[in-house]
Design an enzyme around this catalytic site. Sequence first.
Site, PDB file in Angstrom:
ATOM      1  N   ASP A  98       0.838  -1.207   0.000  1.00 53.10           N
ATOM      2  CA  ASP A  98       0.000   0.000   0.000  1.00 53.10           C
ATOM      3  C   ASP A  98       0.875   1.260   0.000  1.00 53.10           C
ATOM      4  OD1 ASP A  98      -2.287  -1.670   0.237  1.00 53.10           O
ATOM      5  OD2 ASP A  98      -1.848  -1.895   2.365  1.00 53.10           O
TER       6      ASP A  98
ATOM      7  N   HIS B 282      -5.138  -3.837   5.835  1.00 49.48           N
ATOM      8  CA  HIS B 282      -4.862  -4.123   4.421  1.00 49.48           C
ATOM      9  C   HIS B 282      -6.081  -4.723   3.723  1.00 49.48           C
ATOM     10  CE1 HIS B 282      -2.739  -4.957   0.758  1.00 49.48           C
ATOM     11  NE2 HIS B 282      -3.108  -6.239   0.838  1.00 49.48           N
TER      12      HIS B 282
HETATM   13  N1  LIG Z   1      -0.127  -8.460   1.914  1.00 49.80           N
HETATM   14  C1  LIG Z   1      -0.270  -8.078   0.670  1.00 49.80           C
HETATM   15  O1  LIG Z   1      -0.165  -6.890   0.357  1.00 49.80           O
HETATM   16  C2  LIG Z   1      -0.530  -9.091  -0.424  1.00 49.80           C
HETATM   17  C3  LIG Z   1      -0.288  -8.740  -1.761  1.00 49.80           C
HETATM   18  C4  LIG Z   1      -0.514  -9.691  -2.753  1.00 49.80           C
HETATM   19  C5  LIG Z   1      -0.966 -10.967  -2.418  1.00 49.80           C
HETATM   20  N2  LIG Z   1      -1.190 -11.267  -1.105  1.00 49.80           N
HETATM   21  C6  LIG Z   1      -1.629 -12.618  -0.709  1.00 49.80           C
HETATM   22  O2  LIG Z   1      -0.522 -13.520  -0.758  1.00 49.80           O
HETATM   23  C7  LIG Z   1      -1.011 -14.865  -0.922  1.00 49.80           C
HETATM   24  C8  LIG Z   1      -0.231 -15.598  -1.998  1.00 49.80           C
HETATM   25  O3  LIG Z   1      -0.459 -15.023  -3.257  1.00 49.80           O
HETATM   26  P1  LIG Z   1       0.224 -15.644  -4.578  1.00 49.80           P
HETATM   27  O4  LIG Z   1      -0.209 -14.801  -5.708  1.00 49.80           O
HETATM   28  O5  LIG Z   1       1.681 -15.870  -4.351  1.00 49.80           O
HETATM   29  O6  LIG Z   1      -0.510 -17.066  -4.645  1.00 49.80           O
HETATM   30  P2  LIG Z   1      -0.013 -18.394  -5.394  1.00 49.80           P
HETATM   31  O7  LIG Z   1      -1.186 -19.310  -5.466  1.00 49.80           O
HETATM   32  O8  LIG Z   1       0.670 -18.036  -6.656  1.00 49.80           O
HETATM   33  O9  LIG Z   1       1.091 -18.976  -4.403  1.00 49.80           O
HETATM   34  C9  LIG Z   1       0.780 -19.453  -3.136  1.00 49.80           C
HETATM   35  C10 LIG Z   1       1.746 -20.569  -2.806  1.00 49.80           C
HETATM   36  O10 LIG Z   1       1.403 -21.044  -1.498  1.00 49.80           O
HETATM   37  C11 LIG Z   1       1.649 -22.442  -1.506  1.00 49.80           C
HETATM   38  N3  LIG Z   1       0.965 -23.095  -0.398  1.00 49.80           N
HETATM   39  C12 LIG Z   1      -0.351 -23.397  -0.264  1.00 49.80           C
HETATM   40  N4  LIG Z   1      -0.560 -24.046   0.909  1.00 49.80           N
HETATM   41  C13 LIG Z   1       0.649 -24.143   1.512  1.00 49.80           C
HETATM   42  C14 LIG Z   1       1.092 -24.703   2.737  1.00 49.80           C
HETATM   43  N5  LIG Z   1       0.241 -25.294   3.585  1.00 49.80           N
HETATM   44  N6  LIG Z   1       2.407 -24.621   3.035  1.00 49.80           N
HETATM   45  C15 LIG Z   1       3.273 -24.013   2.203  1.00 49.80           C
HETATM   46  N7  LIG Z   1       2.914 -23.470   1.025  1.00 49.80           N
HETATM   47  C16 LIG Z   1       1.615 -23.536   0.689  1.00 49.80           C
HETATM   48  C17 LIG Z   1       1.122 -22.896  -2.880  1.00 49.80           C
HETATM   49  O11 LIG Z   1       1.624 -24.177  -3.225  1.00 49.80           O
HETATM   50  C18 LIG Z   1       1.656 -21.770  -3.754  1.00 49.80           C
HETATM   51  O12 LIG Z   1       2.932 -22.081  -4.279  1.00 49.80           O
HETATM   52  C19 LIG Z   1      -2.514 -14.715  -1.196  1.00 49.80           C
HETATM   53  O13 LIG Z   1      -3.237 -14.969  -0.028  1.00 49.80           O
HETATM   54  C20 LIG Z   1      -2.654 -13.255  -1.614  1.00 49.80           C
HETATM   55  O14 LIG Z   1      -3.939 -12.755  -1.383  1.00 49.80           O
HETATM   56  C21 LIG Z   1      -0.972 -10.359  -0.105  1.00 49.80           C
HETATM   57  O1  LIG Z   2      -5.638  -7.497  -3.885  1.00 51.76           O
HETATM   58  C1  LIG Z   2      -5.263  -8.604  -3.464  1.00 51.76           C
HETATM   59  O2  LIG Z   2      -6.042  -9.518  -3.234  1.00 51.76           O
HETATM   60  C2  LIG Z   2      -3.800  -8.846  -3.243  1.00 51.76           C
HETATM   61  C3  LIG Z   2      -3.143  -7.833  -2.380  1.00 51.76           C
HETATM   62  O3  LIG Z   2      -3.726  -7.749  -1.110  1.00 51.76           O
HETATM   63  C4  LIG Z   2      -3.030  -6.473  -3.028  1.00 51.76           C
HETATM   64  O4  LIG Z   2      -3.246  -5.468  -2.349  1.00 51.76           O
HETATM   65  O5  LIG Z   2      -2.661  -6.407  -4.212  1.00 51.76           O
END
Ligand SMILES: NC(=O)c1ccc[n+]([C@@H]2O[C@H](COP(=O)([O-])OP(=O)(O)OC[C@H]3O[C@@H](n4cnc5c(N)ncnc54)[C@H](O)[C@@H]3O)[C@@H](O)[C@H]2O)c1
Ligand SMILES: O=C(O)C[C@H](O)C(=O)O
Length: 334
Positions: free
Chosen positions: A151, A180
Amino acid sequence: MVKAVVLGAAGGIGQPLALLLKANPLVTELGLYDIVNTPGVAADLSHISTPAKVVGHLPPDDGLAKVLTGADVVVIPAGVPRKPGMTRDDLFKINAGIIRDLATGVAKYAPNAFVLVISNPVNSTVPIVTEVFKQHGVFNPKRIFGVTTLDVVRASTFVAEIVGDLSKAPSIKVPVVGGHSGVTIVPLLSQSSTPLPSSVDQGALEKLTYRIQYGGDEVVKAKDGAGSATLSMAYAGADFANSVIKALKGESGIVVPTFVHLTADAAGGEALKKELGKELDFFSAPVELGPDGVKSIKSLGKLTDYEKKLVEAAIPELETNIEKGITFIAGSKL
Ligand SMILES: NC(=O)c1ccc[n+]([C@@H]2O[C@H](COP(=O)([O-])OP(=O)(O)OC[C@H]3O[C@@H](n4cnc5c(N)ncnc54)[C@H](O)[C@@H]3O)[C@@H](O)[C@H]2O)c1
Ligand SMILES: O=C(O)C[C@H](O)C(=O)O
């Protein structure tokens, strides 16, 4: 020596985040864990000519215990991302259990590590980690962080676009506080280190605020079913991890917004609760980092009337999200 670990290291965020951590000269060991593909990701990264020794683990053969042993910093992007039409809260059903299980591993094998939670919904997953740590008797509120840096990164970029000079983006600092998701994301644009041009009237300010609050939706829509922000999140996550690592190694004066527990032990937490007029357990505020984690939680500073309204609007949703995370663990047998 710094051992950084990524849980969910084979995913959309995990892989580029692991790359950026491998490129960080302060990291001497990089542990990668996922339910799939970590041996390949680790082999690939291990050929990069930087100091970190890379190891990859899968669940069999105590992989979680092995990867976490000796960890200083554990970054968690494990879990499912959004698809168009979903809210972050819709991810709770699947991600809450994943985070509970991984947090249990961290509580057992790396109870003193700094834990950086990326998995959504952050407003609930951070309380889940906290409750798991409490149940294991290893809760230290100074060491658990919800990563809200994306953010902050978005706010810097969008302000630079409005100023008409993207080269300023890396140096523009805008505190983004609250939580968030949607209305809980509160950019304090009146405190932008580069003031907004006078052409930005109240209407334009509200549009900019909305864009920062819903920047995640922009990416989810553009990816059209293929997930949410991964590359910008990896950049933001690596940036926040770097701040934590620098503080761990003794650098002082590092202040960054992050979603933390407003415990009485961490200087400033109680004062912030008073400022908010609410007994909230968690809030994203500017936090000074130190070698033990949270050194102090800062005041939000002087807010405009518009920003005060944004903070007020954030609180009810934050309360609901936090309670949902706490209740999930209260009702589970660990
Ligand atoms: N905080 C933020 O600002 C922010 C920003 C973007 C995404 N996110 C979040 O981050 C998370 C991941 O997003 P992504 O795009 O990388 O998803 P993705 O599906 O590409 O990757 C997630 C990974 O987690 C692994 N996984 C699932 N269960 C697991 C377990 N028990 N142990 C270990 N690994 C496990 C999967 O195998 C996969 O490789 C989502 O929840 C998304 O909403 C948060
Ligand atoms: O928007 C989402 O679900 C992923 C992440 O929290 C973001 O802010 O991009």
